[in-house]
Each structure stands twice: as C-alpha cells, then as structure tokens.
Design a protein around this motif. Structure first.
Motif, short mmCIF file in Angstrom:
data_model
loop_
_atom_site.label_atom_id
_atom_site.label_comp_id
_atom_site.label_asym_id
_atom_site.label_seq_id
_atom_site.Cartn_x
_atom_site.Cartn_y
_atom_site.Cartn_z
N ALA A 118 40.19 -4.15 -2.04
CA ALA A 118 39.86 -5.51 -2.49
C ALA A 118 38.38 -5.59 -2.89
N ALA A 119 37.51 -4.96 -2.13
CA ALA A 119 36.08 -4.99 -2.44
C ALA A 119 35.80 -4.29 -3.76
N LEU A 120 36.43 -3.14 -3.98
CA LEU A 120 36.23 -2.42 -5.24
C LEU A 120 36.71 -3.25 -6.42
N LEU A 121 37.88 -3.85 -6.29
CA LEU A 121 38.42 -4.65 -7.37
C LEU A 121 37.61 -5.92 -7.61
N LEU A 122 37.22 -6.59 -6.53
CA LEU A 122 36.46 -7.83 -6.67
C LEU A 122 35.10 -7.58 -7.32
N ALA A 123 34.41 -6.55 -6.88
CA ALA A 123 33.11 -6.23 -7.50
C ALA A 123 33.28 -5.85 -8.97
N SER A 124 34.33 -5.11 -9.28
CA SER A 124 34.59 -4.75 -10.67
C SER A 124 34.88 -5.98 -11.51
N LEU A 125 35.67 -6.89 -10.97
CA LEU A 125 35.95 -8.14 -11.70
C LEU A 125 34.68 -8.94 -11.95
N ARG A 126 33.83 -9.00 -10.96
CA ARG A 126 32.57 -9.72 -11.14
C ARG A 126 31.75 -9.11 -12.27
N ARG A 127 31.80 -7.80 -12.38
CA ARG A 127 31.07 -7.11 -13.45
C ARG A 127 31.74 -7.37 -14.81
N LEU A 128 33.07 -7.29 -14.84
CA LEU A 128 33.81 -7.43 -16.09
C LEU A 128 33.79 -8.85 -16.65
N CYS A 129 33.66 -9.83 -15.78
CA CYS A 129 33.75 -11.24 -16.20
C CYS A 129 32.39 -11.89 -16.44
N ARG A 130 31.40 -11.08 -16.64
CA ARG A 130 30.06 -11.64 -16.93
C ARG A 130 30.07 -12.28 -18.31
N PRO A 131 29.22 -13.29 -18.50
CA PRO A 131 29.14 -13.92 -19.83
C PRO A 131 28.76 -12.90 -20.90
N ALA A 132 29.27 -13.11 -22.10
CA ALA A 132 29.04 -12.17 -23.20
C ALA A 132 27.59 -12.17 -23.67
N ASP A 133 26.87 -13.26 -23.41
CA ASP A 133 25.50 -13.37 -23.93
C ASP A 133 24.44 -12.79 -22.99
N VAL A 134 24.83 -12.16 -21.90
CA VAL A 134 23.87 -11.53 -21.00
C VAL A 134 23.89 -10.02 -21.24
N PRO A 135 22.77 -9.37 -20.98
CA PRO A 135 22.73 -7.91 -21.20
C PRO A 135 23.76 -7.19 -20.32
#
Length: 131
Positions: free
Chosen positions: A58-75
């Motif tokens: 769950a931690a691996l997936l949740l952290a990955s989701l947080r990374r994948l769902c970042r706004p498109a306008d941020v580096p």
C-alpha cells in the motif's frame, strides 16, 4: 499452518518477503530496474520489525500515485533511487491504517494511470502528418 505452508507464506519467510517487496518496488513506474544491497537490507529490516506485506504494498502504491497525480504544470520529479523513499509512507500507514479494500483500489488506480500514460506515448498513426 503446516511447516511447508509457512515456507510459502511471505509473512513468515524472510527470503520470500524480501523478494516480494523488491519485486513490487521494481515493478513501479520511475524506479530502478535492479535493486541495491541497501534496498535488500531495508526489505529484510521491514520483515524483522514485522511490517505486514500489505502495508508495504500500500505504501509503495500510494507514494507512486502521489507522484503520478502531480499537476502537469509543475516540474517533473526525479526517478526514485532507493526503497528508502517509501519509508515515511510506511510509517504514515502504520499510524493511520488504510480501510479494508483500499489496497485493491490503489492497485487499480496505479494500473490505470500507467496504462494511460503508456498509450499516450504510443504513436497514433503510421501516416506522416506533413503531407
């Protein structure tokens, strides 16, 4: 459980637990293709301290989701270089356990995001647009 069943259960077999954690890790987007000795040692430490495999996943997936769902306008973030990146999320989930069934949701969400990202990078046509 029978002794043979214990050998096949990642929660009671250090080598199987470690291998499972490392496979989950390298299967994620933006992670290395191979694990390091430090990654292996951390996975073993999680086994020794009794971190359930479901919490690790769950931690691996949740952290990955947080990374994948970042706004498109941020580096974009750099690639994950170590399993240790996920340690704070494991601690977060140990303090605040996820509800029943949430792990399945996380699996589905990551799979959908990765599949959609892959299809967005596929060439749409074999014909040239510069006619």
């Amino acid at each position: 459980m029978t002794p043979l069943a214990n050998l096949l259960n990642p929660e009671s077999n250090s080598a199987l637990y470690t291998t499972t954690v490392l496979n989950l890790y390298v299967d994620l987007p933006d992670t290395p293709l191979r694990t390091s000795v430090q990654d292996q040692q951390l996975a073993q430490r999680w086994f020794v301290t009794g971190v359930p495999l479901s919490v690790v996943e769950a931690a691996l997936l949740l952290a990955s989701l947080r990374r994948l769902c970042r706004p498109a306008d941020v580096p974009p973030l750099p690639r994950v270089r170590s399993l240790a990146y996920f340690q704070p999320v494991i601690e977060e989930l140990q303090a605040n356990p996820i509800p029943e069934g949430y792990l399945g949701y996380l699996r589905l969400k990551v799979r959908n995001l990765v599949d959609n990202a892959d299809s967005a990078n596929v060439q749409k046509s074999t014909f040239s647009d510069d006619r």
